[in-house]
Scaffold this active site. Structure first.
Site, PDB file in Angstrom:
ATOM      1  N   ARG A 123       0.808  -1.244   0.000  1.00  0.00           N
ATOM      2  CA  ARG A 123       0.000   0.000   0.000  1.00  0.00           C
ATOM      3  C   ARG A 123       0.830   1.277   0.000  1.00  0.00           C
ATOM      4  O   ARG A 123       0.326   2.352   0.342  1.00  0.00           O
ATOM      5  CB  ARG A 123      -0.994   0.011   1.169  1.00  0.00           C
ATOM      6  N   LYS A 126       4.003  11.115 -11.440  1.00  0.00           N
ATOM      7  CA  LYS A 126       3.140  10.256 -12.271  1.00  0.00           C
ATOM      8  C   LYS A 126       3.865   8.929 -12.463  1.00  0.00           C
ATOM      9  O   LYS A 126       5.007   8.910 -12.926  1.00  0.00           O
ATOM     10  CB  LYS A 126       2.882  10.883 -13.637  1.00  0.00           C
ATOM     11  N   GLU A 145      10.531  17.037 -25.022  1.00  0.00           N
ATOM     12  CA  GLU A 145       9.864  17.507 -23.794  1.00  0.00           C
ATOM     13  C   GLU A 145      10.442  18.855 -23.354  1.00  0.00           C
ATOM     14  O   GLU A 145       9.754  19.662 -22.727  1.00  0.00           O
ATOM     15  CB  GLU A 145      10.001  16.467 -22.666  1.00  0.00           C
ATOM     16  N   LYS A 155       8.655  22.279 -14.596  1.00  0.00           N
ATOM     17  CA  LYS A 155       7.870  21.113 -14.160  1.00  0.00           C
ATOM     18  C   LYS A 155       7.502  21.248 -12.689  1.00  0.00           C
ATOM     19  O   LYS A 155       6.359  21.001 -12.286  1.00  0.00           O
ATOM     20  CB  LYS A 155       8.667  19.833 -14.423  1.00  0.00           C
ATOM     21  N   GLU A 164      -3.376  17.035 -11.501  1.00  0.00           N
ATOM     22  CA  GLU A 164      -3.924  17.373 -12.823  1.00  0.00           C
ATOM     23  C   GLU A 164      -5.426  17.607 -12.809  1.00  0.00           C
ATOM     24  O   GLU A 164      -6.168  16.998 -13.578  1.00  0.00           O
ATOM     25  CB  GLU A 164      -3.541  16.279 -13.845  1.00  0.00           C
ATOM     26  N   ARG A 211      -1.960  21.358 -14.958  1.00  0.00           N
ATOM     27  CA  ARG A 211      -0.959  20.326 -15.246  1.00  0.00           C
ATOM     28  C   ARG A 211      -1.243  19.655 -16.592  1.00  0.00           C
ATOM     29  O   ARG A 211      -0.327  19.171 -17.258  1.00  0.00           O
ATOM     30  CB  ARG A 211      -0.898  19.283 -14.116  1.00  0.00           C
ATOM     31  N   ASN A 217       0.708  18.174 -21.279  1.00  0.00           N
ATOM     32  CA  ASN A 217       0.437  17.115 -22.256  1.00  0.00           C
ATOM     33  C   ASN A 217       0.340  17.641 -23.680  1.00  0.00           C
ATOM     34  O   ASN A 217      -0.207  16.965 -24.558  1.00  0.00           O
ATOM     35  CB  ASN A 217      -0.860  16.385 -21.885  1.00  0.00           C
ATOM     36  N   HIS A 266       0.700  15.278 -26.582  1.00  0.00           N
ATOM     37  CA  HIS A 266       0.662  13.909 -26.062  1.00  0.00           C
ATOM     38  C   HIS A 266      -0.563  13.115 -26.530  1.00  0.00           C
ATOM     39  O   HIS A 266      -0.493  11.899 -26.627  1.00  0.00           O
ATOM     40  CB  HIS A 266       0.731  13.903 -24.528  1.00  0.00           C
ATOM     41  N   HIS A 315       0.496   9.832 -27.985  1.00  0.00           N
ATOM     42  CA  HIS A 315       0.117   8.531 -27.403  1.00  0.00           C
ATOM     43  C   HIS A 315      -0.591   7.669 -28.452  1.00  0.00           C
ATOM     44  O   HIS A 315      -0.427   6.443 -28.474  1.00  0.00           O
ATOM     45  CB  HIS A 315      -0.778   8.733 -26.182  1.00  0.00           C
ATOM     46  N   HIS A 351       8.872   7.674 -27.200  1.00  0.00           N
ATOM     47  CA  HIS A 351       7.870   8.590 -26.647  1.00  0.00           C
ATOM     48  C   HIS A 351       8.148  10.032 -27.094  1.00  0.00           C
ATOM     49  O   HIS A 351       7.246  10.741 -27.567  1.00  0.00           O
ATOM     50  CB  HIS A 351       7.883   8.479 -25.117  1.00  0.00           C
TER      51      HIS A 351
HETATM   52  P1  NAD Z   1      13.432   4.788 -21.741  1.00  0.00           P
HETATM   53  O1  NAD Z   1      13.236   4.732 -20.290  1.00  0.00           O
HETATM   54  O2  NAD Z   1      12.931   3.678 -22.572  1.00  0.00           O
HETATM   55  O3  NAD Z   1      14.989   4.993 -22.020  1.00  0.00           O
HETATM   56  C1  NAD Z   1      15.422   5.108 -23.342  1.00  0.00           C
HETATM   57  C2  NAD Z   1      16.544   4.116 -23.671  1.00  0.00           C
HETATM   58  O4  NAD Z   1      17.775   4.621 -23.189  1.00  0.00           O
HETATM   59  C3  NAD Z   1      16.392   2.742 -23.082  1.00  0.00           C
HETATM   60  O5  NAD Z   1      16.861   1.785 -23.986  1.00  0.00           O
HETATM   61  C4  NAD Z   1      17.287   2.796 -21.859  1.00  0.00           C
HETATM   62  O6  NAD Z   1      17.739   1.533 -21.443  1.00  0.00           O
HETATM   63  C5  NAD Z   1      18.426   3.626 -22.376  1.00  0.00           C
HETATM   64  N1  NAD Z   1      19.184   4.378 -21.393  1.00  0.00           N
HETATM   65  C6  NAD Z   1      18.707   5.026 -20.310  1.00  0.00           C
HETATM   66  N2  NAD Z   1      19.681   5.745 -19.746  1.00  0.00           N
HETATM   67  C7  NAD Z   1      20.803   5.523 -20.466  1.00  0.00           C
HETATM   68  C8  NAD Z   1      22.120   6.011 -20.382  1.00  0.00           C
HETATM   69  N3  NAD Z   1      22.473   6.909 -19.473  1.00  0.00           N
HETATM   70  N4  NAD Z   1      23.032   5.567 -21.273  1.00  0.00           N
HETATM   71  C9  NAD Z   1      22.656   4.679 -22.246  1.00  0.00           C
HETATM   72  N5  NAD Z   1      21.415   4.214 -22.407  1.00  0.00           N
HETATM   73  C10 NAD Z   1      20.493   4.649 -21.521  1.00  0.00           C
HETATM   74  O7  NAD Z   1      12.781   6.116 -22.353  1.00  0.00           O
HETATM   75  P2  NAD Z   1      12.629   7.604 -21.809  1.00  0.00           P
HETATM   76  O8  NAD Z   1      12.578   8.450 -23.022  1.00  0.00           O
HETATM   77  O9  NAD Z   1      13.599   7.915 -20.752  1.00  0.00           O
HETATM   78  O10 NAD Z   1      11.199   7.574 -21.129  1.00  0.00           O
HETATM   79  C11 NAD Z   1      10.024   7.353 -21.862  1.00  0.00           C
HETATM   80  C12 NAD Z   1       8.947   6.900 -20.926  1.00  0.00           C
HETATM   81  O11 NAD Z   1       8.684   7.921 -19.969  1.00  0.00           O
HETATM   82  C13 NAD Z   1       7.643   6.611 -21.604  1.00  0.00           C
HETATM   83  O12 NAD Z   1       7.119   5.398 -21.117  1.00  0.00           O
HETATM   84  C14 NAD Z   1       6.744   7.758 -21.179  1.00  0.00           C
HETATM   85  O13 NAD Z   1       5.395   7.408 -21.131  1.00  0.00           O
HETATM   86  C15 NAD Z   1       7.283   8.078 -19.828  1.00  0.00           C
HETATM   87  N6  NAD Z   1       7.028   9.448 -19.382  1.00  0.00           N
HETATM   88  C16 NAD Z   1       6.528   9.615 -18.134  1.00  0.00           C
HETATM   89  C17 NAD Z   1       6.304  10.884 -17.647  1.00  0.00           C
HETATM   90  C18 NAD Z   1       5.848  11.079 -16.243  1.00  0.00           C
HETATM   91  O14 NAD Z   1       5.509  12.205 -15.878  1.00  0.00           O
HETATM   92  N7  NAD Z   1       5.838  10.040 -15.432  1.00  0.00           N
HETATM   93  C19 NAD Z   1       6.595  11.995 -18.456  1.00  0.00           C
HETATM   94  C20 NAD Z   1       7.116  11.783 -19.727  1.00  0.00           C
HETATM   95  C21 NAD Z   1       7.328  10.500 -20.191  1.00  0.00           C
HETATM   96  N1  GLY Z   2       4.418  14.550 -18.378  1.00  0.00           N
HETATM   97  C1  GLY Z   2       3.195  15.152 -17.999  1.00  0.00           C
HETATM   98  C2  GLY Z   2       3.012  15.322 -16.546  1.00  0.00           C
HETATM   99  O1  GLY Z   2       3.849  14.970 -15.756  1.00  0.00           O
HETATM  100  O2  GLY Z   2       2.011  15.811 -16.115  1.00  0.00           O
END
Ligand code: NAD
Ligand code: GLY
Length: 361
Positions: free
Chosen positions: A118, A140, A182, A224, A234, A238, A242, A245, A249, A262
């Site tokens: 939890r 998030k 972003e 942010k 949100e 907030r 997006n 997005h 998406h 992404h």
């Molecule tokens: P990812 O986490 O897939 O990382 C991208 C690639 O880079 C992967 O292959 C990873 O293994 C590699 N990698 C990571 N760090 C590295 C490093 N220092 N050196 C070499 N390789 C490295 O992708 P991302 O772009 O970081 O994240 C995308 C995800 O984030 C999506 O799922 C998206 O929905 C999510 N997201 C979430 C929020 C939120 O607010 N929670 C906001 C934006 C995006």
């Molecule tokens: N990436 C959008 C949010 O965090 O609200």
């Protein structure tokens, strides 16, 4: 090292930004609550950075959870590996989860922490540009469903965000560009001066000039943090984060998770939002061209895949967390730096954008 704060009352937390932070003993440690840590990472990042982080945390008898790498593994099924590892190691409620990786690892580890027994503490150690400027801040967390991106999740704030800018040295070029999407987003939705700075500095960012990257990370995290502090869950502004997005998406889901990054999907989504904003009489043609040029300059795509028809796009877009009763909600631009939530977009204009913005090949 520079420090920012996400102001959320009793749940406020710091964002540390600087080089060499993974090697700074006590930086992560001081935010561990309890006597145990579980580091969640993936098979690409583990050989690069896990040993360094683990060495810092030795007194917490760290367990490692190494996930497969890729957006296609951001699922409930793979999430279960984290729970199994925590249970096998008898991790109790005083365990702190540490997410070491990009947004996929961060979202999954955060969600695991949100629901394990939890809710337990977690710390973000983001290693991609995208996660350093966006996903690690704001709480998030979640996983994808085959029918929709990030559809299963929870809000769960980290205790700290530790951004070691040196980790960007190993990031592939394509991922660096994806992170820039972003970054550009913040300029478009709330800071025209930042957009201008980005137009002047994209080459330095792509060349990984460390001072320029650090400035972009700090300015982006400040945006942010301000937005999250004003609207954590949100209910209002907030949603402006997006921008691009809803289109993005749809591309990620429609093309199969992992086919488009992404950040790439968001980049096209922002250009589509700009086109639609122009059709509604808000953005000038000059501004649309300016946005498209910046996205191109960041080596990001500017047209949607032709494999997704406009009708399929509409279907995919109606499964979005912002949609209400299947009704599409979009973030559009009244002007550069002035984003708005639009619930009643005329369907003719939206369909015109979906048709015009497809890649002809
Ligand atoms: P990812 O986490 O897939 O990382 C991208 C690639 O880079 C992967 O292959 C990873 O293994 C590699 N990698 C990571 N760090 C590295 C490093 N220092 N050196 C070499 N390789 C490295 O992708 P991302 O772009 O970081 O994240 C995308 C995800 O984030 C999506 O799922 C998206 O929905 C999510 N997201 C979430 C929020 C939120 O607010 N929670 C906001 C934006 C995006
Ligand atoms: N990436 C959008 C949010 O965090 O609200």
């Amino acid at each position: 090292m520079q420090e920012l704060q996400v102001e959320l009352g009793a749940r406020s937390y710091p964002i540390y930004v600087g080089p060499g932070l993974l090697g700074q003993v006590d930086l992560v440690n001081r935010h561990v609550s309890g006597s145990r840590v579980a580091i969640v990472t993936n098979e690409t990042i583990a050989p690069l950075y896990l040993a360094q982080l683990k060495a810092q945390l030795a007194r917490f008898r760290p367990i490692e959870v190494v996930l497969p790498d890729g957006e296609q593994y951001k699922t409930l099924k793979v999430l279960d590996h984290i729970f199994t590892a925590l249970l096998e190691a008898h991790c109790d409620r005083r365990t702190t989860v540490i997410a070491l990786g990009g947004g996929v690892v961060g979202d999954m580890a955060g969600f695991a922490a949100a629901v394990y027994q939890r809710g337990i503490s977690f710390i973000q150690v983001p290693t991609t540009l995208l996660s350093q400027v966006d996903s690690s801040v704001g709480g998030k967390t979640g996983v994808n469903h085959l029918l929709g991106k990030n559809m299963i999740g929870a809000f769960h704030q980290p205790r700290a965000v530790v951004i070691d800018t040196d980790t960007l040295a190993t990031l592939p070029d394509r991922e660096l560009s994806a992170g820039l999407a972003e970054v550009i987003k913040y300029g478009l939705i709330r800071d025209p001066e930042y957009l201008l700075w980005l137009e002047r500095n994209t080459d330095r960012l792509l060349a990984r000039d460390s001072a320029t990257l650090t400035e972009a990370i700090i300015r982006s995290c400040r945006h942010k943090a301000e937005v999250v502090a004003a609207d954590e869950t949100e209910t209002g502004q907030r949603a402006l984060l997006n921008l691009g997005h809803t289109f993005g998406h749809a591309i990620e889901t429609g093309m199969g998770y992992g086919a488009w990054l992404h950040g790439e999907a968001v980049a096209v989504g922002m250009v589509m939002a700009a086109d639609l904003s122009h059709r509604l009489g808000w953005l000038s043609g000059h501004d649309v061209a300016r946005i498209e040029a910046l996205v191109r300059c960041a080596r990001l795509p500017v047209r949607a895949p032709s494999a997704i028809s406009p009708a399929r796009f509409l279907e995919l877009m109606s499964v979005d967390k912002k949609a209400i009763n299947g009704h599409i909600r979009l973030i559009l631009l009244k002007a550069i730096g002035q984003a708005v939530i639009v619930d009643d977009c005329p369907s003719a204009a939206l369909e015109a954008t979906l048709t015009a913005m497809r890649d002809p090949v």
